[in-house]
Design an enzyme around this catalytic site. Structure first.
Site, PDB file in Angstrom:
ATOM      1  N   GLY A  83       0.816  -1.216   0.000  1.00 55.94           N
ATOM      2  CA  GLY A  83       0.000   0.000   0.000  1.00 55.94           C
ATOM      3  C   GLY A  83       0.847   1.263   0.000  1.00 55.94           C
ATOM      4  O   GLY A  83       0.544   2.239  -0.694  1.00 55.94           O
ATOM      5  N   CYS A  84       1.929   1.243   0.760  1.00 54.22           N
ATOM      6  CA  CYS A  84       2.799   2.422   0.859  1.00 54.22           C
ATOM      7  C   CYS A  84       3.542   2.653  -0.453  1.00 54.22           C
ATOM      8  O   CYS A  84       3.762   3.803  -0.860  1.00 54.22           O
ATOM      9  CB  CYS A  84       3.770   2.271   2.020  1.00 54.22           C
ATOM     10  SG  CYS A  84       2.912   2.178   3.620  1.00 54.22           S
ATOM     11  N   THR A  85       3.926   1.574  -1.121  1.00 57.35           N
ATOM     12  CA  THR A  85       4.594   1.702  -2.419  1.00 57.35           C
ATOM     13  C   THR A  85       3.635   2.277  -3.447  1.00 57.35           C
ATOM     14  O   THR A  85       3.996   3.195  -4.197  1.00 57.35           O
ATOM     15  CB  THR A  85       5.126   0.323  -2.879  1.00 57.35           C
ATOM     16  OG1 THR A  85       6.087  -0.134  -1.923  1.00 57.35           O
ATOM     17  CG2 THR A  85       5.764   0.417  -4.253  1.00 57.35           C
TER      18      THR A  85
END
Length: 165
Positions: free
Chosen positions: A50-52
């Site tokens: 998700g952060c990527t």
């Protein structure tokens, strides 16, 4: 910086200043971006799915670039983790390290969260749009990654239109 939560931050309030290092050790303060929109996005962990996706969406968003917005990511990951993450995905913006999540706690961005029914404590995915005057324009306290960069760009355009009216 204090450790007291700052849950009452509302649009129009002065955004708390920060003094945090990026992966290269350069310090960043809100005051140095006076006159520009700043997108400060808090994320849980470098190089996770998700952060990527969120970082790459901010990296690739043409409207945000055209609007001249300053993008700053922030998490409690260390400088080496940030450097590897930024290099792996060619992130053109600073990733700030908030050791111990002290600043994030003042924003109410660190605390209890529920992931697939499991309650944990950590950094919540949240974004703060700070206006050229250092005041909060809008915050997103429960970010869904899909379409988020577009919503941030739309909020900048809406604020510019309001200011020009």
């Amino acid at each position: 910086m204090t450790d007291a939560p700052h849950h009452a931050l509302a649009p129009g309030d002065a955004f708390p200043d920060f003094d945090l290092p990026d992966a290269g050790g350069t310090r960043h303060r809100l005051a140095q971006y006076e006159g520009r929109y700043v997108v400060l996005y808090a994320y849980p962990k470098d190089d996770t799915p998700g952060c990527t996706k969120e970082a790459c969406d901010f990296r690739d968003h043409a409207r945000l670039k055209a609007l001249g917005a300053v993008i700053l990511g922030i998490s409690a990951d260390d400088a080496d983790s940030h450097r590897q993450f930024a290099e792996k995905y060619s992130l053109p913006f600073p990733l700030l390290t908030d050791d111990g999540a002290r600043f994030l706690k003042t924003l109410g961005t660190y605390g209890e969260k529920n992931l697939y029914g499991k309650v944990t404590e950590g950094i919540k995915r949240q974004t703060f749009l700070i206006g050229p005057d250092g005041r909060l324009v809008k915050s997103w306290r429960a970010v869904k990654v899909d379409g988020h960069a577009d919503a941030v760009a739309g909020a900048i355009e809406a604020d510019q239109a309001k200011a020009g009216a």
